[in-house]
Design a protein around this motif. Structure first.
Motif, short mmCIF file in Angstrom:
data_model
loop_
_atom_site.label_atom_id
_atom_site.label_comp_id
_atom_site.label_asym_id
_atom_site.label_seq_id
_atom_site.Cartn_x
_atom_site.Cartn_y
_atom_site.Cartn_z
N ALA A 76 23.34 -4.34 44.43
CA ALA A 76 23.22 -3.33 43.38
C ALA A 76 22.31 -3.86 42.27
O ALA A 76 22.79 -4.30 41.22
CB ALA A 76 24.59 -2.98 42.82
N PRO A 77 20.99 -3.83 42.48
CA PRO A 77 20.06 -4.36 41.49
C PRO A 77 20.27 -3.76 40.11
O PRO A 77 20.47 -2.55 39.97
CB PRO A 77 18.69 -3.95 42.06
N GLY A 78 20.23 -4.63 39.10
CA GLY A 78 20.42 -4.20 37.73
C GLY A 78 21.85 -4.29 37.24
O GLY A 78 22.10 -4.33 36.03
N ASN A 79 22.81 -4.31 38.15
CA ASN A 79 24.22 -4.49 37.78
C ASN A 79 24.52 -5.97 37.59
O ASN A 79 23.86 -6.84 38.15
CB ASN A 79 25.14 -3.93 38.85
N TYR A 80 25.55 -6.24 36.79
CA TYR A 80 26.02 -7.62 36.67
C TYR A 80 26.73 -8.05 37.96
O TYR A 80 27.19 -7.21 38.75
CB TYR A 80 26.98 -7.75 35.50
N VAL A 81 26.84 -9.35 38.16
CA VAL A 81 27.63 -9.90 39.26
C VAL A 81 29.07 -9.98 38.78
O VAL A 81 29.41 -10.76 37.90
CB VAL A 81 27.12 -11.29 39.68
N SER A 82 29.92 -9.14 39.35
CA SER A 82 31.33 -9.09 38.96
C SER A 82 32.13 -10.09 39.79
O SER A 82 31.93 -10.21 41.00
CB SER A 82 31.87 -7.67 39.18
N THR A 83 33.06 -10.78 39.14
CA THR A 83 33.78 -11.87 39.78
C THR A 83 35.24 -11.53 40.09
O THR A 83 35.83 -10.63 39.49
CB THR A 83 33.76 -13.12 38.88
N THR A 84 35.81 -12.28 41.02
CA THR A 84 37.24 -12.26 41.30
C THR A 84 37.73 -13.69 41.41
O THR A 84 36.94 -14.60 41.70
CB THR A 84 37.55 -11.52 42.60
#
Length: 216
Positions: A76-84
Motif C-alpha cells: 500500500a504505497p504511501g501508507n505507514y507500516v503498521s505493526t503488531t
C-alpha cells in the motif's frame, strides 16, 4: 470457574487451562498495510490510535523515530507500516510483511501487563452470542492495560461484525476464550486455528463454554 480479576469493568475468569470473559468488540486494524496513512482520511483507522510524534506504538519507525512510509514496491504505497506484537520471521521490521495483517489473520488482543501467563501467540476462541458465529484465533497484539475485547478485522468479519476499525465492532455479547502458554510462535493462520481447535476441544469445546456463559 473462578473470577481472577477485572479489567475495564469486565470480569475475567479462569477455568482450567482457559481464561474467559464476555465483552464488546473494538476493531484493531493494526498490521494491515492499509491501516494508517499520513493523511487522516486515507487510512482504515484513526492515526491517533498509532500514537503521536515521538511516541509511535502502532507504526514502524526508522532510527530517528520517524514513521516509515511504504514505497511503490510495497502493498500500500504511501501508507505507514503498521505493526503488531506478533511478527513473521524472515522479514525486516521496516516491511509490512513482517507483521500479521488484521484484514487477513484472525487475532484477538491481550491487555498490556495482563499476567496469568496470557501472551502474544497464544491461541483462543471467540463466540458471538447474538449471531452464534464462532471463530478460532490467536493472540496477535498487545493493547491498553485497562481494556479487553479487541479483535482483528478478519476475526470481526468471521464473528458477523462490521470490521471497520472506525465504525465497526459491537458493545456486548462476544465471549472470549484464551489459552495461556498454548503456542507462542507465529504460524500461518490455518495452522494456528487448527492448534486452537485442538486446545479448545481438549478443554471441553463449545458445549462446555455454553454451560459457563450464564455464570459470567
Amino acid at each position: 470457574m473462578d473470577q481472577i480479576k477485572t479489567v475495564g469493568g469486565v470480569n475475567i475468569y479462569q477455568d482450567g487451562a482457559a481464561i474467559l470473559f464476555k465483552a464488546g468488540a473494538t476493531i484493531n486494524g493494526d498490521g494491515s498495510p492499509h491501516c494508517y496513512h499520513p493523511d487522516e482520511g486515507k487510512g482504515l483507522d484513526y492515526l491517533a490510535n498509532a500514537g503521536s510524534p515521538g511516541n509511535w506504538w502502532g507504526i514502524a519507525t526508522d532510527s530517528k523515530g520517524h514513521p516509515i512510509v511504504q514505497s511503490i514496491y510495497d502493498v500500500a504505497p504511501g501508507n505507514y507500516v503498521s505493526t503488531t506484537a506478533l511478527t513473521i520471521p524472515g522479514y525486516s521490521p521496516e516491511f509490512p510483511e513482517h507483521y500479521i495483517d488484521s484484514e487477513r489473520y484472525p487475532f484477538m488482543v491481550v491487555p498490556g501487563s495482563f499476567g496469568y501467563g496470557w501472551k502474544v501467540g497464544d491461541v483462543g476462541f471467540c463466540y458471538n452470542e447474538h449471531t452464534t458465529d464462532t471463530m478460532y484465533c490467536c493472540t496477535g497484539d498487545v493493547g491498553p492495560s485497562n481494556h479487553v475485547g479487541e479483535v482483528s478485522m478478519l476475526l470481526a468479519r468471521c464473528l458477523g461484525l462490521n470490521p471497520d476499525p472506525k465504525k465497526g465492532g459491537c458493545e456486548s455479547g462476544i465471549v472470549y476464550v484464551a489459552f495461556p502458554a498454548s503456542d507462542p510462535l507465529y504460524r500461518p493462520w490455518r495452522e494456528k486455528c487448527q492448534i486452537a481447535q485442538d486446545v479448545f476441544n481438549k478443554w471441553g469445546g463449545l458445549e462446555k463454554l455454553k454451560q459457563l456463559i450464564p455464570k459470567m
